[in-house]
Design a protein around this motif. Sequence first.
Motif, short mmCIF file in Angstrom:
data_model
loop_
_atom_site.label_atom_id
_atom_site.label_comp_id
_atom_site.label_asym_id
_atom_site.label_seq_id
_atom_site.Cartn_x
_atom_site.Cartn_y
_atom_site.Cartn_z
N MET A 1 65.29 -12.01 10.32
CA MET A 1 65.80 -13.14 11.12
C MET A 1 66.39 -12.66 12.44
O MET A 1 66.11 -13.20 13.49
CB MET A 1 66.91 -13.87 10.35
CG MET A 1 66.41 -14.76 9.25
SD MET A 1 65.40 -16.13 9.86
CE MET A 1 65.23 -17.07 8.35
N GLU A 2 67.19 -11.57 12.31
CA GLU A 2 67.92 -11.13 13.48
C GLU A 2 66.98 -10.72 14.62
O GLU A 2 67.25 -10.99 15.78
CB GLU A 2 68.84 -9.96 13.10
CG GLU A 2 70.08 -9.91 13.96
CD GLU A 2 70.98 -8.73 13.62
OE1 GLU A 2 70.46 -7.66 13.23
OE2 GLU A 2 72.19 -8.88 13.76
N ASP A 3 65.86 -10.10 14.26
CA ASP A 3 64.94 -9.65 15.31
C ASP A 3 64.36 -10.85 16.08
O ASP A 3 64.18 -10.79 17.29
CB ASP A 3 63.83 -8.75 14.73
CG ASP A 3 63.05 -9.42 13.61
OD1 ASP A 3 63.51 -10.45 13.09
OD2 ASP A 3 61.98 -8.90 13.25
N LEU B 1 65.92 -13.71 16.54
CA LEU B 1 67.00 -14.25 17.38
C LEU B 1 67.20 -13.39 18.63
O LEU B 1 67.36 -13.91 19.73
CB LEU B 1 68.30 -14.35 16.58
CG LEU B 1 68.25 -15.36 15.43
CD1 LEU B 1 69.54 -15.30 14.62
CD2 LEU B 1 68.03 -16.78 15.97
N PHE B 2 67.17 -12.07 18.46
CA PHE B 2 67.30 -11.19 19.62
C PHE B 2 66.19 -11.49 20.64
O PHE B 2 66.43 -11.58 21.83
CB PHE B 2 67.22 -9.72 19.21
CG PHE B 2 68.52 -9.15 18.73
CD1 PHE B 2 69.66 -9.23 19.52
CD2 PHE B 2 68.61 -8.51 17.51
CE1 PHE B 2 70.87 -8.68 19.10
CE2 PHE B 2 69.81 -7.96 17.07
CZ PHE B 2 70.94 -8.05 17.86
N ALA B 3 64.97 -11.64 20.13
CA ALA B 3 63.83 -11.86 21.03
C ALA B 3 63.94 -13.21 21.73
O ALA B 3 63.70 -13.31 22.94
CB ALA B 3 62.52 -11.75 20.25
N LEU B 4 64.31 -14.24 20.98
CA LEU B 4 64.39 -15.57 21.59
C LEU B 4 65.60 -15.71 22.50
O LEU B 4 65.56 -16.47 23.47
CB LEU B 4 64.43 -16.65 20.50
CG LEU B 4 63.10 -16.90 19.79
CD1 LEU B 4 63.28 -17.91 18.67
CD2 LEU B 4 62.03 -17.40 20.78
N GLU B 5 66.65 -14.97 22.20
CA GLU B 5 67.81 -15.03 23.08
C GLU B 5 67.43 -14.48 24.46
O GLU B 5 67.91 -14.93 25.49
CB GLU B 5 68.97 -14.23 22.49
CG GLU B 5 70.28 -14.46 23.24
CD GLU B 5 71.43 -13.65 22.67
OE1 GLU B 5 71.19 -12.54 22.16
OE2 GLU B 5 72.57 -14.13 22.74
N ALA C 1 61.26 -22.30 12.24
CA ALA C 1 61.50 -23.69 11.82
C ALA C 1 62.81 -23.78 11.03
O ALA C 1 63.59 -24.72 11.22
CB ALA C 1 60.32 -24.19 10.99
N LYS C 2 63.03 -22.78 10.18
CA LYS C 2 64.26 -22.80 9.37
C LYS C 2 65.50 -22.58 10.26
O LYS C 2 66.51 -23.27 10.10
CB LYS C 2 64.18 -21.73 8.29
CG LYS C 2 65.42 -21.72 7.39
CD LYS C 2 65.16 -20.99 6.10
CE LYS C 2 66.28 -21.13 5.08
NZ LYS C 2 67.62 -21.34 5.57
N LEU C 3 65.37 -21.67 11.21
CA LEU C 3 66.50 -21.42 12.13
C LEU C 3 66.83 -22.67 12.94
O LEU C 3 67.99 -22.96 13.20
CB LEU C 3 66.16 -20.25 13.07
CG LEU C 3 66.14 -18.86 12.43
CD1 LEU C 3 65.47 -17.85 13.35
CD2 LEU C 3 67.56 -18.40 12.09
N ASP D 1 68.39 -25.25 10.51
CA ASP D 1 69.77 -24.87 10.19
C ASP D 1 70.69 -24.89 11.41
O ASP D 1 71.86 -24.54 11.30
CB ASP D 1 69.81 -23.46 9.57
CG ASP D 1 69.14 -23.42 8.21
OD1 ASP D 1 68.88 -24.50 7.64
OD2 ASP D 1 68.87 -22.30 7.72
N LYS D 2 70.14 -25.24 12.54
CA LYS D 2 70.91 -25.28 13.79
C LYS D 2 71.46 -23.90 14.17
O LYS D 2 72.48 -23.81 14.86
CB LYS D 2 72.06 -26.29 13.70
CG LYS D 2 71.61 -27.72 13.49
CD LYS D 2 71.52 -28.40 14.83
CE LYS D 2 70.71 -29.66 14.79
NZ LYS D 2 71.26 -30.86 14.44
N VAL D 3 70.84 -22.84 13.68
CA VAL D 3 71.19 -21.50 14.19
C VAL D 3 70.66 -21.43 15.62
O VAL D 3 71.34 -20.99 16.53
CB VAL D 3 70.58 -20.38 13.32
CG1 VAL D 3 70.84 -19.02 13.94
CG2 VAL D 3 71.18 -20.45 11.91
#
Lengths: 390, 159
Positions: free
Chosen positions: B1-3, B5-9, B35-37, B40-42
Motif C-alpha cells: 500500500m505504502e509504495d 501512496l508514495f507514488a501517487l503523492e 479503489a480500496k484506498l 477508505d478515504k486514505v
Amino acid sequence: MTTSQSRVARRVAGLAPSGIRKFFELVERMPDAISLAIGEPDFTTPWRGRESAIYSLEKGHTHYTPNRGTQELREAVASYLERRFGISYHPDREVLITVGAAEAIDLALRAILDPGDAVLIPQPCFVSYPPCTVLAGGVPVPVPTRVENDFRVQAADLEAARADRPRALLMCYPNNPTGAVMGREDLESVVRWAAEKDLVLIADEIYAELHYDGGHVSAAAIPGARDRTILIGGFSKAWAMTGWRLGFAAGPPDLIEAMAKVHAYTVMCAPTMAQEAALDVLTGCDDEVAAMRREYNQRRRIIVKRLRDMGLDCFEPRGAFYAFPSIAGTGLSSEEFAERLLREEKVAVVPGAAFGACGEGFVRCSYATSIAALEEGMARMARFVGRVGG
Amino acid sequence: MEDILFALEEDGRLTTAQLAERLGRPEKEIAEAVAKLEADKVIRRYRAVIDWDKAGAERVFGFIEVRISPQRGRGFDSIAARIMEFPEVHSLYLMSGTYDLMVVVQGKTMREVAYFVAERLAPMDNVLSTATHFVLRRYKVDGDIMVERTENKRLPVTP
C-alpha cells in the motif's frame, strides 16, 4: 619540443584511452540528445549536507583535517558500517576517509602491490580498475563474468583465469555497469577461494545503498573475510555527492595504515567542508536515501520492461542504477550500436566493451535520469532497434 | 500500500498501468488497492498544485491566530466545526502554544480577508482574540518550491 622520444612515461603512454571518451565528445556536440550514459545521480545532495558545508565555511573551517579524516566522521562511518552491514571497525585504526571511493581504490592497489603482482578483476567492471592496477605496478587479470550467472563472479571463473602471482581480487557489487548483485552464498564461495589463495579482497561497495532486492550483503561481513578485505564505500551515489569527492576505506589496521601513508604523502586529507557535510548526511538523511532508492527502483522497473518490450534480452539488474541489455541480436557491435543510436535517434548509451572485452554485445543504460527522459529515450531506442532488427 | 501512496503523492495522475509498471505489480492488484484506498478515504482526492501568482490570479492568504475559550465537554471541536465550514477557510489547525487555532483564510484581496475576520471570525462566541498575518510571498507550499531555480548540468557521459 623534440618528438624523437616521448616525454610521457611508457606506463602512462601505454594506457588505453577510456572507451567512453569518444562518446563524450560526440554527445557534447548534441545538446538535445537524451543521455542514458551518465554514471552519477540526477539528484542534488540533500540540503542538510549542503547547509552544513555552508555553515562549515562560515565558521572558517578551511584548514587541513587529520590525514585519516576527522575523528567525528571516522566514528560515524564506523557506526554506519556496523548499523547497516553488521561489520565493526575501529575508527582510529581501521577507517580512512578518502577523496572519493576512486582514491581509495588507487590507495588500496598502491598499498598492496609489488611490481608484477596480479590483480583479478571480474568484468564487466568500472573503467578505472585495470589502469589503476597498471599505474600501481600490478598486472590486471580480467575475469569474465557471464549473463547466465547474472554477472555474479563464480569461484570457477576466478580459477579459470589462472593468474600468475595473484595478490588481490578487486570487485564491485552492486555492479557498475551491469547492476548485478552478489548474494551471501555467492560471496561465501568467493571468499573461500580468496582465502585459499591468500588474496586481499578489495570490495568496492560504492553502490551498497542502491540495492533493490532486500538489502546489500557486504563482502567484509562474510565469515573469514574481514581480515583480508579492504571495504570501499563513498558518498557519491547514495547521498548524491559526486562533486564533493568523498569516500572511505575500512579494513585491517596494517592495510589501512599502509593506505594512510600513501594518502598522507599524496593528498594530505580529504576536503574539510566535504567531511563536515558527509557527517551530517550519514547521520540524518536515511529518509532522503530511502526516497531516492524508491525513485530509482521505479525507473529500474520501467527501463527493464521497455528494453524487453523492444525485443532486447535484459537480465534483471538488482542494484546500482544501470541496465545492461544484450544487443547481440542486432548484429551490431556495442560501439556501432551506441554510435548509430546516438546519430540516428540522439540517445546516448555506453558500449559494453568499454567495461571489458566480455561487455561486448551489451550496452549500459543508466536510469539515473528523470522518468520522462527515460520514457522518451526508450521510445527512441525502440524505434532504432525496430529498424536495425533485434 | 505504502509504495502506491508514495507514488501517487508524487504524481496523482499516474494511471493504474503506470503504477503497475513502476511498482512491479499486476495492474489488477494495483487497481483494487487504489479503489480500496479511495473507498477508505486514505486517498481523499487528486488535484493539481497551482502557482496562482504565475496564473495572474489574485489570491491573498491570511494566517489568523485565534485564541478561544474551550467549551465544557466539547473542547475545541465544536468551534472548529463552525469555522471550517466557511469556504473562505482554506486550512484550520488546532495548535499548541500561545494561541489555539490557526485559521488560513483565502480571499481575492486583503480587504476581503480582513472583513471575513472582522465580521465572521472575531465576533464568534468563545473567540477571545484574533491576530491576522498576511502572506507576502509563497516560497514553498506543501513540499513544492514555488520560486524558479536554475537547472544543474551534468557531464553527458561519465563512467
